[in-house]
Design a protein around this motif. Structure first.
Motif, mmCIF file in Angstrom:
data_model
loop_
_atom_site.group_PDB
_atom_site.id
_atom_site.type_symbol
_atom_site.label_atom_id
_atom_site.label_comp_id
_atom_site.label_asym_id
_atom_site.label_seq_id
_atom_site.Cartn_x
_atom_site.Cartn_y
_atom_site.Cartn_z
ATOM 1 N N ALA A 54 0.850 -1.196 0.000
ATOM 2 C CA ALA A 54 0.000 0.000 0.000
ATOM 3 C C ALA A 54 0.882 1.241 0.000
ATOM 4 C CB ALA A 54 -0.921 0.012 1.217
ATOM 5 N N ILE A 55 0.358 2.306 -0.609
ATOM 6 C CA ILE A 55 1.045 3.597 -0.600
ATOM 7 C C ILE A 55 -0.020 4.687 -0.626
ATOM 8 C CG2 ILE A 55 1.349 3.594 -3.116
ATOM 9 C CD1 ILE A 55 4.019 5.110 -2.659
ATOM 10 N N ASN A 56 0.170 5.689 0.203
ATOM 11 C CA ASN A 56 -0.756 6.818 0.246
ATOM 12 C C ASN A 56 -0.157 7.847 1.185
ATOM 13 O OD1 ASN A 56 -3.007 8.370 -0.294
ATOM 14 N ND2 ASN A 56 -4.461 6.998 0.685
ATOM 15 N N GLY A 57 -0.763 8.993 1.232
ATOM 16 C CA GLY A 57 -0.238 10.003 2.126
ATOM 17 C C GLY A 57 -1.067 11.254 2.130
ATOM 18 N N MET A 58 -0.430 12.289 2.579
ATOM 19 C CA MET A 58 -1.016 13.615 2.688
ATOM 20 C C MET A 58 -0.071 14.577 1.973
ATOM 21 S SD MET A 58 -3.840 13.255 4.354
ATOM 22 C CE MET A 58 -4.233 14.940 4.847
ATOM 23 N N PRO A 59 -0.460 15.834 1.846
ATOM 24 C CA PRO A 59 0.428 16.781 1.162
ATOM 25 C C PRO A 59 1.803 16.941 1.800
ATOM 26 C CG PRO A 59 -1.791 17.672 1.279
ATOM 27 C CD PRO A 59 -1.780 16.424 2.126
ATOM 28 N N ASP A 60 1.956 16.565 3.088
ATOM 29 C CA ASP A 60 3.230 16.773 3.774
ATOM 30 C C ASP A 60 3.948 15.501 4.202
ATOM 31 O OD1 ASP A 60 1.472 16.030 5.769
ATOM 32 O OD2 ASP A 60 2.132 17.564 7.187
ATOM 33 N N VAL A 118 -3.613 -2.692 8.230
ATOM 34 C CA VAL A 118 -2.605 -1.688 7.887
ATOM 35 C C VAL A 118 -2.861 -1.148 6.482
ATOM 36 C CG1 VAL A 118 -0.139 -1.211 7.591
ATOM 37 C CG2 VAL A 118 -0.908 -2.713 9.440
ATOM 38 N N ILE A 119 -3.192 -2.020 5.550
ATOM 39 C CA ILE A 119 -3.497 -1.574 4.185
ATOM 40 C C ILE A 119 -4.697 -0.631 4.198
ATOM 41 C CG2 ILE A 119 -4.348 -2.346 1.929
ATOM 42 C CD1 ILE A 119 -2.538 -4.890 2.368
ATOM 43 N N ALA A 120 -5.748 -0.987 4.916
ATOM 44 C CA ALA A 120 -6.943 -0.128 5.002
ATOM 45 C C ALA A 120 -6.585 1.212 5.644
ATOM 46 C CB ALA A 120 -8.045 -0.827 5.788
ATOM 47 N N TYR A 121 -5.767 1.172 6.678
ATOM 48 C CA TYR A 121 -5.338 2.398 7.358
ATOM 49 C C TYR A 121 -4.618 3.335 6.380
ATOM 50 C CZ TYR A 121 -2.624 5.446 10.373
ATOM 51 O OH TYR A 121 -2.045 6.547 10.946
ATOM 52 N N ILE A 122 -3.704 2.788 5.607
ATOM 53 C CA ILE A 122 -2.948 3.606 4.662
ATOM 54 C C ILE A 122 -3.855 4.112 3.537
ATOM 55 C CG2 ILE A 122 -1.099 3.534 2.917
ATOM 56 C CD1 ILE A 122 0.453 1.740 4.910
ATOM 57 N N GLN A 123 -4.731 3.281 3.044
ATOM 58 C CA GLN A 123 -5.640 3.699 1.975
ATOM 59 C C GLN A 123 -6.585 4.809 2.428
ATOM 60 O OE1 GLN A 123 -7.284 -0.136 0.902
ATOM 61 N NE2 GLN A 123 -5.785 -0.413 -0.732
ATOM 62 N N ASN A 124 -6.855 4.901 3.727
ATOM 63 C CA ASN A 124 -7.784 5.902 4.257
ATOM 64 C C ASN A 124 -7.079 7.083 4.923
ATOM 65 O OD1 ASN A 124 -10.286 4.634 3.546
ATOM 66 N ND2 ASN A 124 -9.798 3.091 5.078
ATOM 67 N N GLN A 125 -5.874 7.404 4.483
ATOM 68 C CA GLN A 125 -5.117 8.489 5.105
ATOM 69 C C GLN A 125 -5.853 9.828 5.098
ATOM 70 O OE1 GLN A 125 -1.750 8.958 6.682
ATOM 71 N NE2 GLN A 125 -2.762 7.040 7.197
ATOM 72 N N LYS A 126 -6.485 10.165 4.005
ATOM 73 C CA LYS A 126 -7.142 11.474 3.902
ATOM 74 C C LYS A 126 -8.263 11.601 4.946
ATOM 75 C CE LYS A 126 -5.055 12.403 -0.292
ATOM 76 N NZ LYS A 126 -3.964 11.500 -0.216
ATOM 77 N N GLU A 127 -9.038 10.540 5.110
ATOM 78 C CA GLU A 127 -10.104 10.549 6.119
ATOM 79 C C GLU A 127 -9.516 10.535 7.528
ATOM 80 O OE1 GLU A 127 -13.507 10.878 6.051
ATOM 81 O OE2 GLU A 127 -13.022 11.498 4.008
ATOM 82 N N HIS A 128 -8.501 9.714 7.712
ATOM 83 C CA HIS A 128 -7.861 9.578 9.016
ATOM 84 C C HIS A 128 -7.350 10.930 9.515
ATOM 85 C CE1 HIS A 128 -5.475 7.855 12.232
ATOM 86 N NE2 HIS A 128 -4.421 8.460 11.750
ATOM 87 N N HIS A 129 -6.736 11.709 8.627
ATOM 88 C CA HIS A 129 -6.121 12.970 9.045
ATOM 89 C C HIS A 129 -7.124 14.110 9.201
ATOM 90 C CE1 HIS A 129 -2.022 11.900 9.686
ATOM 91 N NE2 HIS A 129 -2.047 11.159 8.591
#
Length: 161
Positions: A54-60, A118-129
């Motif tokens: 999985a790979i994902n993130g936020m602007p920072d 962990v994969i679900a957590y990373i895929q949902n970064q935008k919602e999480h943050h």
């Protein structure tokens, strides 16, 4: 009678979540090109013989979850990801200012049974943050994994973080 010599194989399950931020914690990763960046980083990981989960993130900052072989140096892999993706972003002129990742990274290991979470957590970064700041998220990782740290050695944080 002929003896057949066999060599024992190496079998492993090593799953690592990587977390690292942009230098100065600037919000430089834009939605218009983040997918192209993630594909580029995916190529680096695959070309190094590792498996992207999985790979994902936020602007920072960015989260990368990989299956890694025991022969791979994690520090060398992260160094290559950062170096090559810096060049990629700057060559493509995706950012108006010079793009650079901060020094250091977080690396957190997981068991096979945790993969889906962990994969679900990373895929949902935008919602999480929307609920938790990166600083709090990162410190939670360090505490959860019982990693001792000093604030002055963590990523650069803005005063309002």
């Amino acid at each position: 009678m002929q003896l057949i010599k066999t060599i024992a194989g190496t079998f492993s399950q090593i799953y690592i979540q990587l977390v690292f931020a942009i230098k100065g914690r600037e919000s430089l990763i834009q939605p218009i090109w983040e997918e192209e960046l993630y594909k580029y980083i995916t190529g680096i990981i695959i070309n190094k013989g590792q498996k992207l989960l999985a790979i994902n993130g936020m602007p920072d900052h960015i989260h990368i979850f990989i299956g890694i072989k025991p022969s791979c140096s994690l520090s060398d892999l992260v160094r290559e990801i950062k170096k090559s993706s810096n060049e990629f972003i700057n060559d493509k002129k995706f950012s108006a200012s010079k793009f650079q990742w901060q020094e250091g990274f977080g690396a957190f290991s997981y068991s096979h049974s945790a993969l889906d979470n962990v994969i679900a957590y990373i895929q949902n970064q935008k919602e999480h943050h929307k609920k938790i700041r990166f600083k709090d998220e990162y410190k939670t990782f360090l505490s959860k994994f019982k990693i001792e740290y000093k604030d002055e050695y963590l990523f650069d944080w803005f005063e309002n973080d």
